[in-house]
Scaffold this motif. Structure first.
Motif, PDB file in Angstrom:
ATOM      1  N   ALA A   7     -14.546 -12.838  50.008  1.00 32.19           N
ATOM      2  CA  ALA A   7     -13.342 -12.461  49.258  1.00 32.19           C
ATOM      3  C   ALA A   7     -12.222 -12.043  50.192  1.00 32.19           C
ATOM      4  CB  ALA A   7     -13.652 -11.313  48.297  1.00 32.19           C
ATOM      5  N   LEU A   8     -12.561 -11.624  51.403  1.00 32.00           N
ATOM      6  CA  LEU A   8     -11.521 -11.188  52.336  1.00 32.00           C
ATOM      7  C   LEU A   8     -11.392 -12.218  53.450  1.00 32.00           C
ATOM      8  CD1 LEU A   8     -12.279  -7.396  52.596  1.00 32.00           C
ATOM      9  CD2 LEU A   8     -10.431  -8.506  51.380  1.00 32.00           C
TER      10      LEU A   8
ATOM     11  N   CYS B 196     -17.637  -8.588  54.137  1.00 28.41           N
ATOM     12  CA  CYS B 196     -17.605  -8.999  52.738  1.00 28.41           C
ATOM     13  C   CYS B 196     -18.638 -10.107  52.494  1.00 28.41           C
ATOM     14  CB  CYS B 196     -16.215  -9.501  52.364  1.00 28.41           C
ATOM     15  SG  CYS B 196     -16.177 -10.133  50.684  1.00 28.41           S
ATOM     16  N   PRO B 197     -19.592  -9.852  51.620  1.00 26.98           N
ATOM     17  CA  PRO B 197     -20.659 -10.852  51.425  1.00 26.98           C
ATOM     18  C   PRO B 197     -20.229 -12.006  50.534  1.00 26.98           C
ATOM     19  CG  PRO B 197     -21.178  -8.806  50.267  1.00 26.98           C
ATOM     20  CD  PRO B 197     -19.797  -8.665  50.785  1.00 26.98           C
ATOM     21  N   PHE B 198     -19.079 -11.904  49.906  1.00 29.39           N
ATOM     22  CA  PHE B 198     -18.696 -12.923  48.922  1.00 29.39           C
ATOM     23  C   PHE B 198     -17.459 -13.709  49.319  1.00 29.39           C
ATOM     24  CE2 PHE B 198     -21.023  -9.626  46.682  1.00 29.39           C
ATOM     25  CZ  PHE B 198     -22.064 -10.384  46.188  1.00 29.39           C
TER      26      PHE B 198
ATOM     27  N   VAL C 167     -16.595  -6.302  43.663  1.00 30.72           N
ATOM     28  CA  VAL C 167     -16.478  -4.839  43.737  1.00 30.72           C
ATOM     29  C   VAL C 167     -17.768  -4.232  44.278  1.00 30.72           C
ATOM     30  CG1 VAL C 167     -15.511  -2.854  42.576  1.00 30.72           C
ATOM     31  CG2 VAL C 167     -15.154  -5.106  41.627  1.00 30.72           C
ATOM     32  N   CYS C 168     -18.272  -4.825  45.312  1.00 32.31           N
ATOM     33  CA  CYS C 168     -19.474  -4.255  45.902  1.00 32.31           C
ATOM     34  C   CYS C 168     -19.135  -3.071  46.783  1.00 32.31           C
ATOM     35  CB  CYS C 168     -20.216  -5.311  46.712  1.00 32.31           C
ATOM     36  SG  CYS C 168     -19.352  -5.758  48.221  1.00 32.31           S
ATOM     37  N   MET C 169     -17.890  -2.881  47.102  1.00 33.82           N
ATOM     38  CA  MET C 169     -17.398  -1.728  47.846  1.00 33.82           C
ATOM     39  C   MET C 169     -17.831  -1.707  49.307  1.00 33.82           C
ATOM     40  SD  MET C 169     -15.626  -0.064  45.713  1.00 33.82           S
ATOM     41  CE  MET C 169     -15.444   1.669  45.975  1.00 33.82           C
ATOM     42  N   LEU C 170     -18.426  -2.785  49.760  1.00 36.12           N
ATOM     43  CA  LEU C 170     -18.867  -2.765  51.155  1.00 36.12           C
ATOM     44  C   LEU C 170     -17.690  -2.606  52.095  1.00 36.12           C
ATOM     45  CD1 LEU C 170     -21.658  -5.430  51.464  1.00 36.12           C
ATOM     46  CD2 LEU C 170     -21.807  -2.971  51.742  1.00 36.12           C
ATOM     47  N   CYS C 171     -16.617  -3.342  51.801  1.00 37.80           N
ATOM     48  CA  CYS C 171     -15.480  -3.311  52.703  1.00 37.80           C
ATOM     49  C   CYS C 171     -14.888  -1.911  52.769  1.00 37.80           C
ATOM     50  CB  CYS C 171     -14.428  -4.330  52.273  1.00 37.80           C
ATOM     51  SG  CYS C 171     -13.958  -4.178  50.568  1.00 37.80           S
TER      52      CYS C 171
ATOM     53  N   LEU D 198      -6.838 -11.376  50.189  1.00 38.61           N
ATOM     54  CA  LEU D 198      -7.939 -11.154  49.257  1.00 38.61           C
ATOM     55  C   LEU D 198      -7.985 -12.277  48.242  1.00 38.61           C
ATOM     56  CD1 LEU D 198     -10.028  -9.142  47.898  1.00 38.61           C
ATOM     57  CD2 LEU D 198      -8.131  -8.500  46.445  1.00 38.61           C
TER      58      LEU D 198
ATOM     59  N   ILE E 205     -10.176   0.742  46.181  1.00 38.99           N
ATOM     60  CA  ILE E 205     -10.686  -0.144  45.144  1.00 38.99           C
ATOM     61  C   ILE E 205     -10.918   0.658  43.874  1.00 38.99           C
ATOM     62  CG2 ILE E 205     -12.559  -1.685  44.482  1.00 38.99           C
ATOM     63  CD1 ILE E 205     -13.018  -2.283  47.379  1.00 38.99           C
TER      64      ILE E 205
ATOM     65  N   PHE F 249      -7.055  -3.328  44.061  1.00 35.97           N
ATOM     66  CA  PHE F 249      -7.540  -3.515  45.416  1.00 35.97           C
ATOM     67  C   PHE F 249      -6.318  -3.406  46.310  1.00 35.97           C
ATOM     68  CE2 PHE F 249      -8.976  -5.302  49.246  1.00 35.97           C
ATOM     69  CZ  PHE F 249     -10.366  -5.306  49.228  1.00 35.97           C
TER      70      PHE F 249
HETATM   71  S1  SF4 Z   1     -13.754  -7.592  48.969  1.00 36.00           S
HETATM   72 FE1  SF4 Z   1     -15.819  -8.227  49.446  1.00 36.00          FE
HETATM   73  S2  SF4 Z   1     -16.761  -6.437  50.377  1.00 36.00           S
HETATM   74 FE2  SF4 Z   1     -14.906  -5.740  49.363  1.00 36.00          FE
HETATM   75  S3  SF4 Z   1     -15.577  -5.075  47.352  1.00 36.00           S
HETATM   76 FE3  SF4 Z   1     -14.941  -7.195  47.137  1.00 36.00          FE
HETATM   77  S4  SF4 Z   1     -16.787  -8.374  47.449  1.00 36.00           S
HETATM   78 FE4  SF4 Z   1     -17.226  -6.317  48.183  1.00 36.00          FE
END
Ligand code: SF4
Ligand code: SF4
Lengths: 367, 210, 412
Positions: free
Chosen positions: C116-117, C112-114, C55-59, C48, C70, C95
């Motif tokens: 981050a993973l 993950c759109p950013f 913190v979009c929580m998509l994952c 990560l 999260i 996380f």
């Molecule tokens: S790791 Fe990526 S998908 Fe998961 S909460 Fe953070 S930005 Fe969103």
């Protein structure tokens, strides 16, 4: 009976362990010899199997325990001893406990008559060959009982298969052994070695031949039957793990399982040793070659200490060579089906060995 | 008493104990094993009496074959191999027969060998036995083996025939290793190909191979 | 076929095959002593980059096993402009990924759109209890350092479309910028000395045009010593050479054109340092701490890069300080320049804002699509995406244009 058989006197050869006048010391020495053979040589054979099998499968085999992994089987043994000894609730407990011993003890007793060199044996029985075959036939009892006492379908079927297989392959084994005995004119294992030292063909006087040359068919039959007797792959239907889990050993754990395993490896050694004695000239280096430091028939029968040491090493090397052959066959061939197994014995090996026996007997009498 | 005597007594006791266990055990497999012990004990007795060849024959025939056959039969057939009580209700008869046999045999033995000292006996060598069987008594021996062979063949014939069967085996098409695949156009006998064709839907027969 | 051969040849063939293998080299890799090079996309563990996480929580929502935990809280950010609306921002508190549940499907990485993973090839994290497999943010961040660069392209392969596009655009823009520089220089000629301004323009234009054929021997050696494959090392070394050359040219140009205009002072984040070397001190310390070799290497690399950046920044600063008295103007008071943070405001904006606060809003400038090259370069160097950099640079250009207009008006 002039050429094909030796007419050596059947005097039982003395063991070099018969030292002094006492009774106790020779017995202790002999027990030490037999136990040493029983616990060391099978481990060497097992190590050889691990390594050769590994290399044939593009692996390395054991590498961690001891130099080049040579102590792997010792480590395995220690692990087995530490393991929990599980007896299934429905099992017949005394029988369950008895079976591995019943299988193991005959394997131990066979080592009594195996000659490793001139005088290097516990006892040279007049009936040595017969003794070895009779004793090995008892192992079946242990295997059958183990399979039955486990109260497990796989075990029972495995035990039955083992029983059927052992009975089927004992026949060609014994018949072939008889053939050799007819050629040698004796049942003593030392006598058979001596007979090979004296065995020549007309026109080749002074150059002795091992029985494997006139008896190549017999040797092949004996080899196949021996592998089947030991339930070695490709004749491992009784423990065929794709269908029977582990056959009669399914429910066994820890030290009892180790005893079954040791039986198998010890059996590999005894069968190889028997083949060395029956077909490969015992402790003679090569046909027609005298061992340094020895004299007697073909220069191998009575030796000084150096000659004895060489002879023992030669025997062990031959045994390991045969173990290698067994491992080789194991790696190369897939497991036989049960019906193929029985057909090979009853329809191929038994008639072949009978014909071989008849042929050799007639030849022996006529010549 | 020599060491040999001690061994003899021990082996004898073992044999007797095995025999008693054989008839008293309620578990058939246990009984069979006890029988094996008895037979092995007898081999031991032979050995103590210097009859080593006989001892080994006893071992290989009775322990290695007969006892194994018993166990085999018990496990293969649906005999009660559990702990169920086993009683054929023939105790009286059995007692009478075995008692009578014991009396007859022991009388015979005492009459025949009553004066012979055991320690004077050494077992005959195999050469002696061989000459006895294959020279002196060769005719009875051959007769016996003929009898055994006849019994063997009879047993096989009986075992192979089942109720309502003539004993002839039905023709079975076996597929062996190395046989060509059945639907290969040039391989199999014509009838097999014909059979295959009959079973297949129209149009998917031999023409498909072209 | 089998029918044509003698019976038994099959048996012999089996023996021949096995005995042939007996004398072959075993294929075994003696694992704890030897390691093979794992593929860059090995699914070892999930790492990560918590700086990137919004913190979009998509994952957490997409994870089929629900094994991502999260926690976050909201923070209010004061309005950027006076009178603006206060914005809220999510701050990541916790996380965690439970690797005893994770089935390594990779959906979280994919979704993950950013960015981050990431997948890291690190795989030696077995534990004695299941609980110990629940790894928190810090641990996951450590693994992020072990994420390898994407695999090099095959030799002769076409560069991906977005890369060629970006290069073409960048070249065009650079030409435009050079033009602009030249114009500026021409304008400045009248007021100030001629020689230096003349020198700075062309040099800047030349800057990115470095022949890419050579390799950086130092980097190459370092990578080979690290056990990278020859191909990877070469391609990296090439990249390193290009970068270094650029940096050198830029430094030269900056030093040369110091007083022609405000020298862009390099900050730590702006300086790209090729990550080929490791910081031996850090490495030793980590190994002594019992970290795995791979982890230690990754961290040491990071440490080296940081140190190098600091050093280069200090050097450049001192050079700029010596050359340019206008240093205070060039030193932007922006403290928020954390590496990789998307929230970080554009580097130029805060520097200019105080001066123009009152009147900037009144001035109207048409956004013609031009961008502020300086800002653009800085952002690209910071590792921003091309899109973001362009947008920001555009904004910066508009601002500058307004400022210029304002100044003009004020002058009039
Ligand atoms: S790791 Fe990526 S998908 Fe998961 S909460 Fe953070 S930005 Fe969103
Ligand atoms: S790899 Fe799959 S299972 Fe594991 S955390 Fe990501 S989404 Fe969940």
């Amino acid at each position: 009976m002039t050429v094909l058989t030796s007419t050596t006197a059947l005097a039982q050869a003395p063991s070099i362990l018969d030292v002094g006048d006492g009774v106790v010391l020779p017995i202790l020495l002999k027990v030490a010899l037999v136990l040493g053979l029983f616990f060391v040589v099978p481990l060497v054979g097992g190590y050889l199997e691990h390594k050769v099998m590994g290399r044939m499968q593009n692996r390395r085999g054991p590498v961690e325990a001891g130099p080049f992994g040579s102590l792997q089987l010792v480590a395995d043994g220690i692990k087995f001893i530490q393991k929990e000894d599980i007896i299934p609730r429905a099992a017949d407990k005394p029988m369950f406990a008895l079976a591995p011993g019943l299988a193991l003890v005959p394997a131990l007793l066979v080592f009594l008559v195996i000659p490793l060199g001139p005088g290097v044996f516990a006892v040279d029985l007049e009936l040595g060959l017969f003794y070895a075959l009779a004793i090995t036939s008892i192992s079946v009892l242990g295997i059958l009982l183990g399979g039955w006492a486990s109260a497990n379908k796989f075990s029972l079927i495995g035990g039955l298969r083992a029983g059927a297989q052992l009975i089927a392959y004992e026949l060609p084994l014994i018949i072939t052994a008889i053939t050799v005995a007819v050629m040698a004119g004796t049942l003593s294992l030392v006598g058979i070695v001596e007979a090979q030292a004296n065995f020549t063909l007309p026109g080749l006087e002074g150059f002795n031949l091992w029985f494997v040359f006139p008896q190549i068919v017999g040797f092949a039959i004996f080899f196949v039957a021996a592998m089947a007797e030991l339930s070695r792959p490709p004749f491992d239907m009784p423990i065929g793990d794709s269908e029977l889990v582990f056959g009669y050993m399914t429910e066994y754990t820890g030290i009892k399982f180790a005893m079954f395993l040791l039986t198998e490896y010890a059996g590999m050694i005894t069968m190889s040793a028997l083949m060395v004695v029956l077909f490969l000239g015992g402790w003679q280096i090569l046909p027609g070659v005298a061992t340094p430091g020895c004299e007697g028939a073909a220069g191998i029968m009575s030796c000084d200490p150096i000659g004895i040491a060489i002879s023992v090493l030669v025997t062990l090397a031959k045994i390991m060579g045969l173990v290698f052959l067994m491992v080789w066959a194991r790696v190369a061939y897939p497991r036989l089906r049960e019906d193929q197994l029985q057909r090979i014995s009853w329809l191929v090996l038994v008639p072949l060995s009978l014909a071989n026996l008849a042929f050799v007997t007639i030849l022996t009498v006529v010549l | 008493m020599t060491g040999l005597d001690v061994v003899f007594v021990l082996v004898g006791l073992l044999t007797a104990a095995g025999a008693v266990l054989t008839v008293t055990s309620k578990n058939l497999v246990h009984a069979a094993l006890a029988l094996a012990v008895t037979l092995a004990g007898i081999a031991g007795v032979f050995l103590v009496l210097h009859a080593d060849f006989l001892a080994l024959v006893q071992l290989v025939v009775y322990v290695g074959a007969v006892a194994v056959l018993f166990l085999f039969g018990l496990m293969l057939t649906r005999a009660p191999i559990g702990r169920e009580a086993l009683d054929s209700q023939n105790r009286g008869l059995a007692l009478a027969v075995s008692g009578g046999l014991f009396v007859v045999l022991s009388t015979l033995i005492v009459l025949a060998f009553g004066d012979v000292r055991v320690d004077a006996m050494t077992g005959p060598g195999i050469d002696v036995i061989g000459i006895a069987i294959f020279a002196v008594w060769v005719l009875p021996f051959e007769l016996l083996s003929m009898l055994l062979l006849a019994a063997l063949i009879g047993a096989i014939v009986l075992a192979r025939r089942e109720d309502g069967e003539s004993g002839e085996e039905a023709e079975v098409t076996r597929i062996e290793v190395g046989d060509p695949p059945i639907n290969e156009s040039d391989g199999p006998p014509a009838e097999v190909a014909g059979d295959g064709q009959a079973e297949l839907p129209a149009g998917s027969g031999g023409g498909g191979q072209a | 076929m089998a029918q044509t051969s003698l019976p038994g040849t099959g048996l012999l063939k089996g023996l021949a095959v096995t005995v042939k293998h007996l004398f072959k080299r075993p294929a075994t890799l003696m694992y704890p002593y030897e390691r093979n090079e794992l593929a860059p996309r090995t699914r070892g563990v999930i790492a990560l980059m918590d700086e990137n996480c919004t913190v979009c929580m998509l994952c957490a929502r997409e994870c089929p096993d629900w094994c991502i935990y999260i926690d976050s809280h909201k923070e209010t950010v004061p309005p950027a402009k006076e009178g603006g609306r206060a914005r809220t921002r999510n701050v990541l508190d916790r996380f965690a990924i439970d690797f005893s549940l994770c089935m390594y499907c990779g959906i979280c990485v994919e979704v993950c759109p950013f960015d981050a993973l990431w997948w890291s090839p690190e795989f030696e994290y077995s534990e004695y209890t299941m609980d110990a497999l629940l790894h928190e943010k810090d641990k996951l961040r450590e693994w992020a350092d072990t994420v390898p660069p994407p695999p090099a392209l095959d030799e002769g392969a076409e560069a991906p479309a977005e890369v060629t596009e970006a290069i073409a655009k960048a070249e065009k823009e650079l030409e435009a910028a050079a033009q602009k520089e030249a114009d500026k220089a021409a304008a400045a000629e009248a007021a100030t000395t001629e020689a230096k301004a003349g020198g700075s323009g062309p040099k800047k234009a030349d800057e990115p045009k470095v022949a890419a054929g050579e390799i950086d021997q130092e980097t190459y050696d370092a990578l080979i010593a690290e056990g990278k494959s020859e191909r990877i090392a070469r391609s990296k070394a090439k990249a390193a050479y290009v970068k270094k050359e650029k940096a050198r040219l830029k430094a030269e140009a900056d030093a040369g054109g110091g007083d022609a205009e405000a020298a862009p002072t390099p900050k730590a984040a702006d300086i790209k340092v090729e990550a080929g070397q490791i910081d031996q001190e850090t490495y030793d310390a980590l190994i002594a701490e019992g970290k795995t070799e791979r982890m230690a290497r990754a961290k040491a690399k990071a440490a080296w890069v940081k140190k190098e950046k600091a050093r280069l920044a200090a050097e450049a600063e001192s050079a700029a300080g010596a050359g340019a008295p206008a240093g205070e103007e060039a030193e932007p008071p922006s403290p928020t320049d954390a590496a990789g943070s998307d929230q970080a405001p554009s580097t130029d904006a805060p520097a200019e804002e105080p001066a123009a606060t009152r009147k900037l809003g009144d001035v109207h400038v048409e956004g013609t699509g031009e961008i502020d090259q300086e800002t653009y370069d800085a952002l690209i160097a910071e590792g921003k995406s091309e899109r973001i950099a362009r947008a920001k640079a555009k904004a910066a250009w508009v601002k500058k244009a307004k400022q210029a207009k304002l100044d003009e008006e004020g002058g009039a």
